[in-house]
Design a protein around this motif. Structure first.
Motif, PDB file in Angstrom:
ATOM      1  N   MET A  51       0.819  -1.237  -0.073  1.00  0.00           N
ATOM      2  CA  MET A  51       0.236  -0.084  -0.072  1.00  0.00           C
ATOM      3  C   MET A  51       0.817   1.268   0.093  1.00  0.00           C
ATOM      4  O   MET A  51       1.640   1.229   0.815  1.00  0.00           O
ATOM      5  N   CYS A  94       2.681   3.696   4.632  1.00  0.00           N
ATOM      6  CA  CYS A  94       2.967   2.819   3.616  1.00  0.00           C
ATOM      7  C   CYS A  94       3.042   1.424   4.135  1.00  0.00           C
ATOM      8  O   CYS A  94       3.569   1.487   5.364  1.00  0.00           O
ATOM      9  N   GLU A  95       2.506   0.469   3.734  1.00  0.00           N
ATOM     10  CA  GLU A  95       2.412  -0.695   4.207  1.00  0.00           C
ATOM     11  C   GLU A  95       2.779  -1.859   3.257  1.00  0.00           C
ATOM     12  O   GLU A  95       2.659  -2.015   2.104  1.00  0.00           O
ATOM     13  N   ILE A  96       3.484  -2.968   3.582  1.00  0.00           N
ATOM     14  CA  ILE A  96       3.931  -4.004   2.701  1.00  0.00           C
ATOM     15  C   ILE A  96       3.812  -5.326   3.516  1.00  0.00           C
ATOM     16  O   ILE A  96       3.919  -5.618   4.687  1.00  0.00           O
ATOM     17  N   ASP A 220       4.379  -1.554   8.320  1.00  0.00           N
ATOM     18  CA  ASP A 220       4.425  -0.337   7.923  1.00  0.00           C
ATOM     19  C   ASP A 220       6.090   0.139   7.573  1.00  0.00           C
ATOM     20  O   ASP A 220       6.766  -0.551   8.286  1.00  0.00           O
TER      21      ASP A 220
ATOM     22  N   ARG B  23      -2.619  -6.442  -7.425  1.00  0.00           N
ATOM     23  CA  ARG B  23      -3.055  -6.691  -6.002  1.00  0.00           C
ATOM     24  C   ARG B  23      -4.633  -6.864  -6.112  1.00  0.00           C
ATOM     25  O   ARG B  23      -5.287  -6.437  -7.010  1.00  0.00           O
ATOM     26  N   ASP B  49      -6.582   5.196   0.371  1.00  0.00           N
ATOM     27  CA  ASP B  49      -5.797   3.856  -0.013  1.00  0.00           C
ATOM     28  C   ASP B  49      -6.449   2.747   0.697  1.00  0.00           C
ATOM     29  O   ASP B  49      -7.186   3.064   2.066  1.00  0.00           O
ATOM     30  N   TYR B  50      -6.258   1.591   0.191  1.00  0.00           N
ATOM     31  CA  TYR B  50      -6.778   0.262   1.180  1.00  0.00           C
ATOM     32  C   TYR B  50      -5.629  -0.882   0.561  1.00  0.00           C
ATOM     33  O   TYR B  50      -5.246  -0.751  -0.699  1.00  0.00           O
ATOM     34  N   MET B  51      -5.566  -1.768   1.434  1.00  0.00           N
ATOM     35  CA  MET B  51      -4.796  -3.016   0.996  1.00  0.00           C
ATOM     36  C   MET B  51      -5.756  -4.315   1.379  1.00  0.00           C
ATOM     37  O   MET B  51      -6.277  -4.365   2.580  1.00  0.00           O
ATOM     38  N   GLU B  95      -5.758  -3.363   5.492  1.00  0.00           N
ATOM     39  CA  GLU B  95      -5.455  -2.027   5.813  1.00  0.00           C
ATOM     40  C   GLU B  95      -6.218  -0.949   5.128  1.00  0.00           C
ATOM     41  O   GLU B  95      -6.488  -1.290   3.998  1.00  0.00           O
ATOM     42  N   LYS B  97      -6.897   3.382   4.649  1.00  0.00           N
ATOM     43  CA  LYS B  97      -6.201   4.942   4.984  1.00  0.00           C
ATOM     44  C   LYS B  97      -7.372   5.763   4.752  1.00  0.00           C
ATOM     45  O   LYS B  97      -7.798   5.996   3.548  1.00  0.00           O
ATOM     46  N   ASN B 117      -2.176   4.675  12.687  1.00  0.00           N
ATOM     47  CA  ASN B 117      -1.086   5.556  12.125  1.00  0.00           C
ATOM     48  C   ASN B 117      -1.786   6.985  11.813  1.00  0.00           C
ATOM     49  O   ASN B 117      -2.774   6.896  11.048  1.00  0.00           O
ATOM     50  N   LYS B 218      -4.824   5.510   9.210  1.00  0.00           N
ATOM     51  CA  LYS B 218      -4.639   4.258   8.666  1.00  0.00           C
ATOM     52  C   LYS B 218      -4.683   3.503   9.926  1.00  0.00           C
ATOM     53  O   LYS B 218      -4.237   3.495  10.885  1.00  0.00           O
TER      54      LYS B 218
END
Lengths: 313, 313, 313, 313
Positions: A51, A94-96, A220, B23, B49-51, B95, B97, B117, B218
């Protein structure tokens, strides 16, 4: 073997699909998405989701309505500023997410980083695979004589070979007995038709910590950098360092501007104590401070020499 | 006014761009991405944003190599199971945001949720906008006589109007004086050419807590549900509840299966103490327990009646 | 053996000293301070420090200047209220610290609770002790046929004995080889004078996860209760449950009023889904809802029967 | 006024009682326990509880059975080592709890430190006191011309006085209207017998952010040092810095060895980027690097000069 055929196929299937999105997207990372990057003898890391990108850092720092980015040089400047002044919250935006396969003893160090999300393969629920880590002979090192928690010289080839054989035999025997206790072969058949299998949560206790486990791990960017700064460090155990180093490469593809700032201001940076700083200030002013005058321990004195790349008086 | 023309344009510009991604992508959420959903008189939430999606929960629970999803009904069943048995870690794998504009007193409640966050607009660095919250007359309620931290009856129209006027006058005067102290008009001109402006970090101290601030926020899906369960609850203050309720709608678009499980097993669920449970077990067995026998306080007794929708003896 | 003579002496020495303090002090907990409470075959828990008592919860809830406590019954009432309404922050104001000795596979479950502070014995720095866990035959159970991650019937004595022997032999051999690789006997002598020992961080990889490790573990009362609610639960693995149950006893000595509320509103409580609640409301109103009408799965239906202690139609 | 007579009496009462404990006890901290240390015009900090001392850090680092301490110099050496090498977990084994009274705008910065436990006075439940912060004229500074989020020159006395008057008038009027809305005088009487009071959770929205709030705040020593390193820093706003500086004094009494290491390796330390380090290495090797060669920005160049206390070419 890192992946079996079925696993490879599942990954390929997922890589085939693409979607339209309005979200920040990083082509260089998309390219390796889902790929298993092999590590050690059976391990890997795979990026499975992410993200945000560099501009998401900038956007959050500016609490902006749109993209919030300006010229590339200005964005890099802002990111450098944030990194230098420890403004960590924009990097948390940011997230991974990784899928990681790793030996249990590595997992035990890794999990100490608490600010991450984890789902681990359950040995209460499922049967562990017959995969364990055996170091290559060039990594078979003696206990360090100067660092109480590290490695020193590499062992002689013959001694290394002997140890590798011990490790292998013990791991194989442990797994055989694991199956015996479960009363189940690899194909799922009963070994002895008249016996019950021991509960999985109990049988697994026979497996040594070099067996591989796996997990989904999500973090994150700020905490990711903290993890990397500790685990891609020369003081980290080699077996976790290879994971951190592979992740550094991933980071470079994902957020190149943040990566640049991270390398300049964190990984390549030096942290000087007030005493160390006094020594430098004196040297630059043309005076020499002895170690005694500085109040530093011998160990700190040597560390300072190594940072400054000079021989102190 | 929720957005000015420039802000609207920035949002529209960002919505125009689309990218290719591998994704997990949620079309229903993409549709409202970046939109400002108006709340209260000047506030909003925007998903920026989203994940992940429902299948990312399933995938993590199964630590799978590919998508990890099976039939829709099986996935829903697994998600229900996870929710019912408080297996929270798979929900941490998604996740989201938001960009949120909200009154300071709401922000002060909100920030108590630590597992998120945040990047907030800085009143040390920037000048606050002239925007403050005035409740509508139907939300102007008296202090509750039964709940020490809530509202009771709505005030009479005339009294409500009078209070609204007080709030408005004080907010406007506070902002005027804020500008006087900064020595700066809304267009950035000096008010008095011969004076310095007071530092922003000091001048802002004159603004009341109904002024709007904004932040990027987030959070992972597990902690998001925890936030919603507390803040979309009738005990939460109305002004934060409207934000939580709008977020519930977002959640429904984002992860419909998880939303379903959340409504069944959390929002609509009841939590019975061991004493309350004994009362029910007795009732179902044909016996009546008095309050004294149950050991419950009068307050708990009333709460139990309300949960069971019956009149207890 | 749980403690050696030297360890026992160190504990006794520490128990002898007492100090004057103005801090909240709990005599019942002071009495067992530093004691090793034996668990499993070689494990223990020891309370090594604590902060606060029941009144510290009350004090924080009231943000008071002095003790903040009133009559015992009022304090218990407030604590019950906080527990019932999930006001968790006052419980975070108490803290407890344990020294724990536990098998590695238990440590791996335990560490998943992230909101705690941990210092673990380092197998990179030190040599592991020759202590491993072997279950007693009455805990040697088969894999459960209904719960995928639990135990079912206890194994027959003969089969259990055979497995215990396997576990024991493998653990002893693993430890022998560990020493061989380290090239060091228990007394610290070299085994082969001409060889270097393998680095500790590598040699330890041969040890199975039933070996004991130990750590200092510190947690606040709110998160402690969360840990206990999950780990003193019948679904938890027996080997971690014994630790949680011993800690419940400690909690009872430490904060008796909070313990009481915890048992009533958490451990003995039932969590009903909106569907389950509808079934109860129907029953109490004299109607029968079938499982199909309720929308519940068979598994949920059985769980509801068990909670209500009745047979549903 | 920092405390009223009743509050002072409650504190005195609590200070009179002492208890016997086997826990680590710090006489220098016991002496000031519960004392209100006055800060700003109406604020304070009070230590209300603590857990552990310097030896608890050592004890946890060694996972020891007894006290774990050796000679004072060895303990200081270990603490220095832990601090220098960022081994943060042993410092998490100590805990401290404060009662703090502080302006809302300070509380808003403070709460961003998430790894702490907080119970704040509730303005939904209770009525706010008539206490607000007015800076002294020597702290009335203009916006900095070089630092976008800081203060520059102190304002002229006359201008400062005028601003102080504005702040005071607005705060008093806001509080008057707060009482009007609540329909309640300071003694709890109704202002207008025929009206209902507005709910507290609404009325409080009229109060500016210089009003005082208060909370109980508890944190472990590691995170405490992180808080202090950011908030006792010259970049922090003056009004929060005075709190951090008072807490530094508390830390010195509580854990003197850790305090010493913290001052040497954190507060007085310098953080050099890889570029900055190259400049120093060049200088010490007798070469001059220009700013252009170094790749540093002008701002970084100035920062480096200030750290080294020299004028760079």
């Amino acid at each position: 073997m890192v992946l079996n055929a079925l696993q490879e196929q599942e990954i390929l299937n997922q890589q085939k699909e693409t979607f339209q999105t309005r979200r920040a997207t990083v082509p260089a990372l998309e390219e390796i998405l889902f790929d298993a990057i092999p590590l050690l003898d059976h391990g890997f890391i795979r990026v499975v989701d992410y993200m945000g990108d560099d501009s998401a850092v900038v956007q959050a720092a500016r609490v902006s309505y749109g993209k919030g980015t300006k010229k590339v040089s200005e964005d890099q400047g802002l990111i450098n500023y944030l990194m230098r002044h420890r403004h960590s919250t924009p990097f948390e935006m940011c997230e991974i997410k990784f899928h990681v396969k790793l030996p249990i003893f590595v997992a035990r160090q890794w999990i100490r980083h608490r600010t991450a999300n984890v789902n681990e393969y359950s040995a209460r629920y499922s049967i562990m695979d017959k995969e364990f880590y055996i170091p290559r002979s060039e990594h078979m090192a003696a206990q360090s004589k100067i660092n109480h928690q590290g490695r020193g010289e590499v062992l002689e080839e013959a001694r290394a070979e002997k140890i590798m054989q011990l490790l292998k035999d013990d791991a194989l025997r442990a797994y055989d007995h694991y199956q015996l206790m479960l009363n189940e072969t690899e194909t799922g058949d009963k070994i002895d038709d008249n016996e019950d299998g021991l509960a999985r949560e109990l049988a697994r206790m026979n497996l040594p910590v070099n067996f591989y486990t796996q997990w989904y791990w999500k973090i994150d960017l700020h905490n990711f950098m903290h993890f990397l700064s500790l685990r891609a460090d020369p003081h980290a155990q080699y077996e976790i360092r290879v994971y951190a180093e592979a992740m550094l490469d991933v980071m470079k593809k994902w957020v190149p501007a943040t990566y640049q700032a991270f390398m300049d201001y964190r990984m390549g940076a030096a942290y000087l104590s007030s005493k160390g700083l006094s020594v430098i200030q004196a040297l630059l002013a043309g005076r020499n401070l002895t170690r005694e005058e500085s109040g530093m321990s011998l160990r700190e004195w040597r560390e300072l020499e190594s940072v400054l790349q000079i021989k102190l008086p």
